[in-house]
Design an enzyme around this catalytic site. Structure first.
Site, short mmCIF file in Angstrom:
data_model
loop_
_atom_site.label_atom_id
_atom_site.label_comp_id
_atom_site.label_asym_id
_atom_site.label_seq_id
_atom_site.Cartn_x
_atom_site.Cartn_y
_atom_site.Cartn_z
N ASP A 161 -6.82 -1.63 3.59
CA ASP A 161 -6.25 -3.09 3.02
C ASP A 161 -6.50 -4.67 3.86
O ASP A 161 -5.67 -5.63 3.33
CB ASP A 161 -4.75 -2.86 3.74
N ASP B 232 -2.01 -0.67 5.82
CA ASP B 232 -1.62 -0.56 7.39
C ASP B 232 -3.33 0.29 7.44
O ASP B 232 -3.49 0.85 8.96
CB ASP B 232 -0.93 0.84 7.92
N ASP C 155 0.78 -1.02 -0.19
CA ASP C 155 -0.08 -0.29 0.00
C ASP C 155 1.19 1.71 -0.17
O ASP C 155 2.23 1.15 0.58
CB ASP C 155 -0.99 0.26 0.99
#
Length: 774
Positions: A517, A513, A315
């Site tokens: 996600d 995080d 990410d």
């Protein structure tokens, strides 16, 4: 959920109980044998052997139900054989080895239960609903389409809906990965799971709780978790070959000699304790090493999978970037000092809860500015704040609020910089005149580039960014890090699709995080959550959690995992080789079952000692140690203080084009900064920091290029000083102006690059919590 917790607790109790009973049985029998109570000793050992046989039967049956043929089958055969030929002591020893190995493996492989608990905790349990002209709380399940809800500052939006009041500021980081808040107006759609980052607002529900965006993410996590294949025990990978060889030798010994005792002796020394013990011991050691580096690995299977992985997906926001807005540039109108502009804006922003206001105040304090308390201050939702700071009227917010008409040269430049950086402009007006702009962006983590380089060196062949952020912002980050592919503007479901696509061609690591996600983490071969500041949901779903706010610990964990797996394989192969030699001796009648059990113990000790090497750091791991980290953190703090001041060099060069007199004065200030602060700082780096770094990195002069940069900065500083000395006796000529601009722009570029290189390559090596940069 409660059922799974009960099952996990029952399994832990069973493992502990069986280990305790087996050790007690072996010890009691041995004590009785030494005391001459042969019958009592036999009873204790038989009971222990029967316990082992029953446990082995359960484990063999469980493996068979999952379509696997485990090494426990050899242990079961050996245990039954010892009972058949009255070798009870050997059976008790095998039972202790079995229960010890299972306990170690159970401890190492204990995966976090109730993975959705944190997701459910993140969502609100009640909503504030208007009913019959009054406001009251109601359970989420009672919300109906069309209900009007109040969302307070800092609260999570309970269901999807449209705004009845506005404009509002929404933090959608948890859903989209966008680090900067967004503004929404009346009738705009707001999704559940986002956070109210501004003033209270009214929301008209357009979905029920069960059909909301947040509930959809929970379902995605459930589906992704259910579809992920379970990890396979390392020992089971050698099971078929070892089973075949063991039974072949045992059968041949019995057939040739006609003595069942020889077959049992073969099975006793064939009992795969090196497989059952060595691998778990190495894995436990590896888990301990990871924990010492701030990485919680939820089980040996996750550590093994991490060692195998060759595709890395990341990410962006909060993973590759810091995850919070930071001032990256200050652009001022003619005649306005950048430090004064920031001081006025930050002093006023102290009254605002807005996430950008918080960032501005924090940056000002990190730069050492002494803020004052504003008076007559107020906040206009969707526009900005206004008030009086040190006797001057100040406004901070959007262009319209601060009087910007959009045609000023500095305004055009500010907006161009913001667009290029994927950042936002916060304009500042002083005494009813536009004064400047603060450019806020989400900067890269200092350790991001080094981490990716290290992971490529340790076996990662492909690195992909998967983000919900805009393609322009993602592309800029990807270009800085040299990623193989950038996939932007992805929803949580889209991220799962990308992860599954990559998993079809390789073993994947997904790092994130946020709540958005969590489904992708569950779908990957190995999910890694940055848990220090990330959502609890992602930490619960992930196989691995970084408990410190540092990405480089993923690189450490990958190295540890690969080394641990290598040591485990070495131990297993060595143990199997020694067992095969012992099996040959037993087949020839040179090794009775009882002596074979003792010999097997010695083999176990040898392979366990080898497995414990995983507790030590490998040659590829690099740490500064306590004293080195203290020095690195000292200079990281100095960078935090000095780096924003480097912008004074560019500011001086810019002023020279507009107002030569003011530009020269600013250049003198910049030269004093170079001589009095930056120069001594770099001398101290050469004296204290670089020797520590060179010792950790090894090789020939690894900090030589950095020392060369120091020399270049010193040379340009001296040239700038000589040019300024000439201007003490004469007015600047056009040639002088061009020369100073060349020197100032050059110094600015070299210092920016040099500071970034040191932050990334040297200062991020410190083992303590990372110091925020910029």
């Amino acid at each position: 959920m409660a059922c799974s917790l009960l099952t996990a607790t029952t399994e832990r109790i069973a493992r502990t109980g069986s280990l305790t009973m087996s050790i007690f049985g072996l010890a009691a029998g041995s004590t009785a044998s030494l005391a001459g109570a042969t019958d009592l000793a036999s009873i204790c050992w038989v009971a222990t052997t029967v316990l082992g046989a029953l446990l082995a039967m359960i484990w063999v049956g469980s493996a068979a139900l999952h379509g696997r043929l485990g090494v426990d089958l050899i242990a079961l055969a050996a245990l039954v054989g010892t009972l058949f030929v009255d070798e009870f002591f050997a059976g008790a020893v095998i039972t202790v080895m079995l229960t010890t190995g299972r306990s170690l493996e159970g401890w190492a492989a204990g995966r976090a239960e109730c993975e959705l608990r944190a997701l459910l905790q993140h969502g609100p349990q009640v909503a504030h609903r208007y009913e019959r002209g009054s406001l009251g709380d109601c359970p989420l399940d009672d919300i109906a389409i069309g209900d009007v809800l109040l969302v307070q500052p800092g609260e999570v939006v309970p269901v999807d809906g449209t705004l009845r009041t506005g404009p509002v500021v929404i933090d959608e980081n948890a859903l989209t990965g966008e680090s900067l808040p967004v503004r929404r107006g009346v009738n705009d759609i707001v999704r559940s799971g986002s956070v109210n980052a501004g003033l209270p607002f009214d929301l008209i529900a357009t979905t029920t709780s069960a059909d909301s965006t947040f509930a959809g993410i929970v379902r995605l996590v459930q589906q992704a978790s259910a579809s992920t294949s379970p990890f396979v025990r390392l020992a089971d990978r050698f099971a078929v070959a070892f089973l075949t060889i063991s039974f072949a030798i045992a059968g041949s010994a019995w057939l040739v000699s006609g003595q069942a005792t020889r077959a049992v002796a073969v099975l006793v020394v064939a009992t795969p304790c090196p497989l059952i013990l060595a691998a778990p011991v190495a894995i436990v050691a590896g888990l301990s090493r990871c924990a010492g580096r701030g990485v919680v690995v939820k089980g040996g299977g996750a550590l093994e999978a991490l060692a195998h992985a060759d595709v890395l997906l990341l990410d962006k926001t909060g993973t590759l970037t810091v995850g919070r807005p930071t001032i990256v540039d200050i652009i001022t109108a003619d005649g306005v000092d950048s430090a004064e502009l920031l001081h006025k804006a930050a002093s006023l922003d102290q009254i605002s809860p807005h996430v950008l206001a918080t960032a501005i105040v924090g940056d000002a304090r990190r730069r050492g500015l002494q803020l004052v308390v504003p008076t007559d201050a107020s906040e206009q939702a969707g526009s900005g704040v206004g008030g009086v700071v040190s006797g001057r009227r100040v406004r901070v917010g959007n262009g319209r609020w601060t009087g910007v008409n959009g045609h000023e040269e500095w305004v055009i430049r500010a907006r161009a910089v913001a667009e290029f950086e994927g950042a936002v402009c916060v304009f500042v007006g002083i005494d009813d005149q536009p004064a400047g702009a603060l450019i806020l962006s989400d900067p890269l983590r200092p350790d991001a580039a080094r981490t990716i380089r290290n992971l490529r060196r340790s076996g990662i062949r492909r690195v992909v960014m998967v983000t919900g952020d805009r393609i322009e912002v993602a592309a800029a980050v990807g270009a800085m890090l040299g990623l193989d592919e950038i996939v932007a503007e992805q929803s949580p479901a889209d991220k799962v699709d990308v992860v599954r696509r990559e998993t079809s061609i390789g073993s994947t690591i997904m790092v994130g995080d946020g709540i958005n996600d969590a489904p992708a983490l569950a779908a990957a071969t190995v999910g890694v959550a940055i848990g220090a500041r990330g959502s609890t949901a992602s930490s619960e779903v992930a196989d691995i959690v970084l408990t410190v706010d540092r990405l480089d610990r993923l690189g450490d964990a990958h190295l540890i995992a690969r080394r641990t797996r290598s040591i485990a394989l070495q131990s297993v192969m060595a143990g199997m080789t020694l067992s095969l030699l012992a099996m040959a001796a037993a087949a020839g009648g040179y090794l009775p079952p009882s002596l074979g059990a003792v010999l097997q113990e010695l083999i176990d000790v040898a392979v366990i000692l080898n497995a414990l090497r995983a507790l030590r750091a490998g040659s590829g791991e690099m740490h500064l140690g306590q004293s080195g980290s203290a020095i690195a953190l000292q200079f990281a703090t100095a960078h935090q203080r000095l780096r924003p001041d480097v912008a004074l060099l560019r500011e001086a060069a810019d002023h020279l084009s507009v107002d030569a007199e003011r530009g020269v004065e600013t250049a003198r200030r910049a030269h004093r900064l170079l001589v009095e602060q930056i120069g001594p700082h770099e001398v101290e780096e050469d004296r204290l920091l670089y020797p520590v770094i060179a010792s950790a990195l090894g090789g020939t002069d690894p900090t030589g290029t950095m020392s060369r940069a120091h020399a270049e900065i010193a040379k340009l500083t001296a040239q700038l000083g000589l040019t300024l000395e000439r201007l003490d006796v004469a007015s600047p000529t056009p040639t002088d102006i061009r020369e100073m601009q060349r020197l100032l722009y050059g110094l600015y570029a070299v210092l920016e690059l040099h500071f970034a290189q040191e932050d990334e390559s040297f200062l991020s090596l410190a083992d303590d919590a990372s110091v925020e940069q910029r």
